[in-house]
Scaffold this active site. Structure first.
Site, PDB file in Angstrom:
ATOM      1  N   SER A   1     -37.508 110.805   4.108  1.00  0.00           N
ATOM      2  CA  SER A   1     -38.579 109.912   4.545  1.00  0.00           C
ATOM      3  C   SER A   1     -38.181 109.213   5.832  1.00  0.00           C
ATOM      4  O   SER A   1     -37.005 108.926   6.060  1.00  0.00           O
ATOM      5  CB  SER A   1     -38.889 108.875   3.455  1.00  0.00           C
ATOM      6  OG  SER A   1     -40.013 108.092   3.795  1.00  0.00           O
ATOM      7  N   ASP A   2     -39.172 108.969   6.662  1.00  0.00           N
ATOM      8  CA  ASP A   2     -38.918 108.248   7.908  1.00  0.00           C
ATOM      9  C   ASP A   2     -40.154 107.421   8.244  1.00  0.00           C
ATOM     10  O   ASP A   2     -41.282 107.839   7.944  1.00  0.00           O
ATOM     11  CB  ASP A   2     -38.606 109.216   9.051  1.00  0.00           C
ATOM     12  CG  ASP A   2     -38.118 108.488  10.292  1.00  0.00           C
ATOM     13  OD1 ASP A   2     -36.923 108.096  10.312  1.00  0.00           O
ATOM     14  OD2 ASP A   2     -38.906 108.288  11.231  1.00  0.00           O
ATOM     15  N   GLN A   3     -39.930 106.263   8.833  1.00  0.00           N
ATOM     16  CA  GLN A   3     -41.048 105.367   9.128  1.00  0.00           C
ATOM     17  C   GLN A   3     -40.922 104.762  10.517  1.00  0.00           C
ATOM     18  O   GLN A   3     -39.823 104.433  10.971  1.00  0.00           O
ATOM     19  CB  GLN A   3     -41.103 104.233   8.105  1.00  0.00           C
ATOM     20  CG  GLN A   3     -42.305 103.300   8.281  1.00  0.00           C
ATOM     21  CD  GLN A   3     -42.261 102.127   7.326  1.00  0.00           C
ATOM     22  OE1 GLN A   3     -41.448 101.219   7.489  1.00  0.00           O
ATOM     23  NE2 GLN A   3     -43.120 102.143   6.311  1.00  0.00           N
TER      24      GLN A   3
END
Length: 202
Positions: A78-80
Site C-alpha cells: 500500500s502507498d498513499q
C-alpha cells in the site's frame, strides 16, 4: 452433494509489506494472523507521473518486494499520497515544513489517494486498485496549527495530519466510502481482494 474446492491460497500466509504502525493496527482489525515485511522501494515519482499512477505503482512494487522471502503468501502493498491542487504533499519530516503544508491547505480540499495491491506469490497474480478519500480543512489560524503540531507531531504523515488522532479537529468535512483509506489501508477493498483469493474474513 456438491464438492466445494477451497483455493490453495486460503491457507497461505498473509504478509503486510509495510512498517507503518497505522497500517498494522488497521490490518489487526480483521483478526487474521499476518507477518510484516519492510520493503525497500525507491518512492521517487517518475517524470510526469500522476499521483494516482504513482501510488498504484508503489503499492505493487512494495508487495512484489517480499515475494522472494515469502514463496507461499498473499502480500499486501500500500502507498498513499496527499494531493492539493495537483501537487503531492509528502511527509513533512520537520516542524517548519508541517506548518507550511497546513497553512497552504487552510480552507481547501485535499485528496488522499491510496494505492492497494494484493499479490499472490504462488500464482504471481496481483489485484491492484486505488481508493480516494477527500477532506476539507477548516480556516485554521497559525496558533491552532502550532498547537496541533506540538501536541501530535505528525511529521511522518502525508499532509501533516492524522485523522485517527487530534487531526480530526483540523477538518471541516470528510468525503469517501472507506474512512480506513484515509489512514492508509483501505480495509473494505482489501477484504474483497482477500475473498477473491479464498481467504475469508467472516
Amino acid at each position: 452433494m456438491t464438492n466445494i474446492s477451497i483455493p490453495a491460497t486460503s491457507t497461505a500466509l498473509l504478509v503486510l509489506a509495510s512498517t507503518s504502525p497505522f497500517r498494522k493496527n488497521l490490518l489487526e482489525r480483521l483478526g487474521i494472523p499476518f507477518e510484516t515485511y519492510a520493503p525497500h522501494v525507491d518512492e521517487t515519482p517518475l517524470l510526469q507521473e500522476s499521483p494516482a499512477v504513482l501510488v498504484i505503482r508503489l503499492a505493487e512494487l512494495k508487495a512484489r518486494a517480499a515475494q522472494s522471502t515469502y514463496p507461499n503468501a498473499l502480500i499486501i502493498g500500500s502507498d498513499q499520497v496527499a494531493v492539493n491542487d495537483g501537487i503531492i504533499l509528502g511527509k513533512p519530516q520537520t516542524h517548519e515544513q508541517a506548518i507550511q503544508q497546513l497553512m497552504a491547505v487552510r480552507g481547501k480540499s485535499v485528496d488522499f489517494l491510496t494505492g492497494l495491491c494484493l499479490f499472490n506469490t504462488v500464482t504471481h497474480s496481483a489485484q491492484i486498485d486505488m481508493v480516494r478519500f477527500s477532506v476539507t480543512f477548516r480556516q485554521l489560524t497559525l496558533s491552532q496549527i502550532e498547537n496541533y503540531l506540538h501536541r501530535e507531531k505528525p511529521y511522518h504523515c502525508a499532509g501533516s495530519f492524522k485523522s485517527e488522532g487530534l487531526g480530526i479537529a483540523l477538518l471541516e468535512n470528510m468525503r469517501g466510502n472507506d474512512p480506513t483509506a484515509l489512514i492508509g489501508l483501505p480495509l473494505i477493498r482489501l477484504v474483497q481482494m482477500l475473498e477473491t483469493e479464498g481467504m475469508l474474513v467472516i
